[in-house]
Write an enzyme that holds these catalytic residues in place. Structure first.
Site, PDB file in Angstrom:
ATOM      1  N   GLY A  53       1.059  -0.986  -0.103  1.00  0.00           N
ATOM      2  CA  GLY A  53      -0.163  -0.482  -0.032  1.00  0.00           C
ATOM      3  C   GLY A  53       0.466   0.962   0.169  1.00  0.00           C
ATOM      4  CD1 TRP A  55       4.246   3.506  -5.311  1.00  0.00           C
ATOM      5  CD2 TRP A  55       3.513   2.924  -6.987  1.00  0.00           C
ATOM      6  NE1 TRP A  55       5.343   3.657  -5.599  1.00  0.00           N
ATOM      7  CE2 TRP A  55       4.729   3.135  -6.977  1.00  0.00           C
ATOM      8  CE3 TRP A  55       2.512   3.215  -8.231  1.00  0.00           C
ATOM      9  CZ2 TRP A  55       5.571   2.893  -7.913  1.00  0.00           C
ATOM     10  CZ3 TRP A  55       3.550   3.310  -9.103  1.00  0.00           C
ATOM     11  CH2 TRP A  55       5.187   3.203  -9.360  1.00  0.00           C
ATOM     12  CG  ASP A  76      -2.417  -6.629  -4.363  1.00  0.00           C
ATOM     13  OD1 ASP A  76      -1.174  -6.097  -4.434  1.00  0.00           O
ATOM     14  OD2 ASP A  76      -2.598  -8.111  -3.884  1.00  0.00           O
ATOM     15  CE  LYS A 157       8.089  -2.703  -9.240  1.00  0.00           C
ATOM     16  NZ  LYS A 157       8.931  -2.870  -8.136  1.00  0.00           N
TER      17      LYS A 157
END
Length: 350
Positions: A53, A55, A76, A157
């Site tokens: 958590g 971000w 998630d 990413k």
């Protein structure tokens, strides 16, 4: 911070604990935002693969400073501890139902930005890890195409590799600008970077789908080194170095300073802010603590030894049986025995 000066954790880990961020990755998003201002004016944001958590914490802090009516949805498979102002969905990002739930939370509207700091469990085989990360980005893009508004931004990413240009080319089809960002807090020795896609503009007639789940080599036609709009390093280059281990010993840091009690407290050890609420490895850790793995390993070793002994005995028995058969065959074929039998038969006839 840290128990001793031999603590090898990097400075960003220690700063994250000190400032109550759930992970050091919070600094990566903040540094990218400082460079590109991607969170400015955002009212609806989606955080994919959000656990633990960090971000989402950055989104909560920066978005609500500008707009108290902003909405943030974090997704998630793992549950997360609550974050003020963040709607949490425990779901699969490859499911259309998850995308529909996001839009419902936004009252039928679409998101201004989608971010994803997710990564697969690395194997150490770089080519495999890079491929799996690229597949994860495509899965993140699939749901992004359902929930992102035209003109919105996407950040994910990426593990840089020789095939990265293929991924950039695919993103370039749907966004007007594609940058590769390397935050100061990301270790320089790591192949990790972040692909930043600005101004979502899908091709005419494009229909969002969850089916695009693999890199397609046909998308690489015309790919050149200039397919991205720039490689940007983010963060103060004169600031903390993520590759350096800074000493924790107060006498080393301030050899001639007279420090009061408040300064000394800066070096007190602090526990993590929020561990995972229900990590996937929790059951394995509990089993390890109970010693069940050691018992299972001992039982397995014992059973393997017993099995090897049984196999050895069986081999010996088969070898003895084969030897006995050979001996019997030799006796049957012996010429001396045949002559003796013939003489015995002749005597009986006489």
């Amino acid at each position: 911070m840290g128990k001793t000066s031999r603590d090898k954790r990097d400075i960003y880990y220690r700063l994250a604990k000190e400032n109550k961020w759930r992970a050091r990755s919070a600094f990566k998003l903040m540094q990218i935002d400082d460079e590109f201002q991607i969170l400015k004016g955002v009212r609806r944001a989606v955080d994919l693969c959000a656990a633990p958590g960090s971000w989402s914490q950055v989104l909560s802090k920066r978005l609500y400073e500008e707009d108290k009516d902003a909405k943030i949805v974090a997704i998630d498979l793992q549950p997360m501890a609550p974050i003020p102002g963040v709607i949490q969905l425990q779901g699969d990002i490859t499911s259309v139902d998850t995308a529909n739930q996001v839009i419902e939370h936004f009252s039928g509207e679409k998101s201004d930005i989608v971010i994803c700091d997710g990564a697969p469990d690395v194997t150490g085989i770089h080519s495999l890890d890079e491929f799996m990360q690229a597949e994860l980005i495509l899965a993140a893009f699939n749901i992004t195409s359902h929930v992102l508004k035209i003109g919105g931004n996407f950040l994910a990413k990426i593990f840089r590799s020789r095939n990265s240009s293929l991924l950039y080319a695919q993103m370039k089809k749907y966004f007007k600008k594609v940058y590769l960002a390397k935050p100061r807090s990301s270790r320089q020795s790591s192949c990790e970077a972040f692909v930043l896609c600005l101004d979502y503009s899908p091709p005419e007639g494009f229909v969002p789908t969850m089916g695009k789940s693999s890199l397609e080599m046909t998308d690489a036609s015309g790919v050149t080194a200039e397919v991205i709009d720039g490689f940007v390093t983010c963060g103060d280059l004169s600031g903390w170095d993520s590759e350096k281990s800074y000493p924790l010993d107060i006498d080393v840091c301030f050899p001639s300073a007279n420090l009061d009690e408040e300064d000394k407290k800066r070096y007190e050890f602090k526990d993590v802010v929020q561990p995972p609420t229900d990590p996937a490895y929790k059951e394995a850790l509990e089993m390890k603590k109970s010693g069940i793995f050691s018992k299972m390993n001992a039982d397995m070793t014992k059973e393997l030894k017993a099995q090897h002994k049984r196999e050895d005995k069986l081999k010996i028995a088969r070898a003895q049986e084969a030897e006995s058969e050979k001996t019997a065959e030799k006796k049957e074929d012996s010429p001396v025995d045949k002559v003796a039998e013939e003489l015995k038969a002749a005597k009986i006839e006489q």
